[in-house]
Design a protein around this motif. Structure first.
Motif: not given
Length: 329
Positions: A63-92
């Motif tokens: 992608l061209a440098p500096g290009y800003r993509l539209p707002p982030l869109m996550l499906n159920d699996d992706e949203a859960l993976a991100v939130l669980l990753g943040l929780v695991a990161g805080r604990r480890t």
């Protein structure tokens, strides 16, 4: 089979992750041929998404440098993976010095999700429990972590301002080979070019990291994680312990991991099974010895203490206490 529209969106997600993606890599990830990849790229260009073609041996698409993509869109699996990753990161301990960053990031993702999905994820997070308490972590500064990671990726020397365990401060040069996390701490391992010796530094003790001119080549077959573990096992502590233990490497490593002790195997004969128990040389360093007798007892293997004599006395004292307790009615 995935539809073409789905594959085009997957292509966009791959390009969003940054860097140059070769046609062969994209074709493999999408399950298509190179010609189809180029057609999908044309679809993105038709949507006014600036995909650049990079020529050369390591060329591909980005992608061209500096290009800003539209707002982030996550499906159920992706949203859960991100939130669980943040929780695991805080604990480890996989955090930066800004401890609230994980919480604020989770809150922003939560606000951006559709209400239905947000409620379902809230249910998971509220139901989640952990068997172990959060470990103590030593978090690095974000700027330091990013600067060191950039130097590792581009093989550039860096200058760091470091505070040692005893409080001494110094400015060091380093050829950084990799970043490693171990038991809630971040480490960078590399070589000090001025003395030509391997060095491992805790990132939370680095106050500043600056790139230097030039470049370097890391050794072939380098394993940064193994280097960190070996360095921790050989760190300078109050006591130097030498043992001979009759067993296999696997049995010893079950109680004395590579970050704690080094295990030397004698050269086995050609007909010797590597899983056969034999006398192995074990060395470790420790600030205290009181934790070691129970570990040796838990090995349940014959052992000989070569040094120090203080450890031998502690083992005898533990054996006496265990025998006395076993005789009680």
């Amino acid at each position: 089979m995935a539809r073409p529209t789905s594959r085009v969106l997957t292509l966009l997600e791959l390009l969003q992750s940054g860097g140059i993606r070769t046609v062969a890599e994209l074709a493999d990830r999408l399950g298509v041929d190179g010609r189809t990849v180029r057609r999908y790229v044309d679809h993105l260009v038709d949507l006014d998404i600036p995909v650049e073609a990079v020529r050369g041996r390591y060329g591909g698409y980005r992608l061209a440098p500096g290009y800003r993509l539209p707002p982030l869109m996550l499906n159920d699996d992706e949203a859960l993976a991100v939130l669980l990753g943040l929780v695991a990161g805080r604990r480890t301990g996989l955090l930066t010095a800004t401890e609230t960053a994980g919480e604020t990031a989770a809150a922003k993702i939560r606000r951006a999700l559709p209400e239905r999905l947000a409620r379902r994820l809230d249910t998971v997070m509220e139901s989640l429990a952990f068997t172990a308490a959060p470990g103590e972590s030593a978090t690095p500064e974000t700027g330091v972590l990013l600067a060191v990671a950039d130097a590792v990726r581009h093989r550039r020397p860096i200058s760091i301002r470091y505070t040692a365990r005893d409080g001494r401060r110094s400015e060091r040069r380093l050829h950084p080979y990799g970043i490693v996390t171990h038991e809630g701490r971040w480490y960078v391992t590399g070589t000090d070019p001025e003395v030509g010796q391997d060095r491992t530094f805790r990132l939370d003790r680095i106050a500043d990291a600056r790139p230097l001119p030039g470049s370097f080549e890391p050794p072939a077959g380098l394993d940064p994680a193994q280097r960190v573990l070996s360095g921790l096992a050989q760190a300078a502590y109050r006591h130097e312990v030498t043992l001979r233990i009759h067993g296999t490497v696997e049995q010893i490593r079950a109680r004395l991991p590579a970050s704690v002790a080094s295990v030397t195997e004698p050269d086995p004969a050609e007909d010797t099974d590597p899983h056969t128990a034999r006398w192995l040389h074990v060395e470790l360093r420790a600030e205290r010895l009181d934790w070691l007798p129970p570990v040796l007892a838990s090995l349940d293997r014959p052992f000989v203490i070569e040094r120090p004599d203080e450890l031998r006395d502690l083992v005898i004292a533990l054996a006496d206490r265990l025998a006395a307790s076993a005789r009680q009615a």
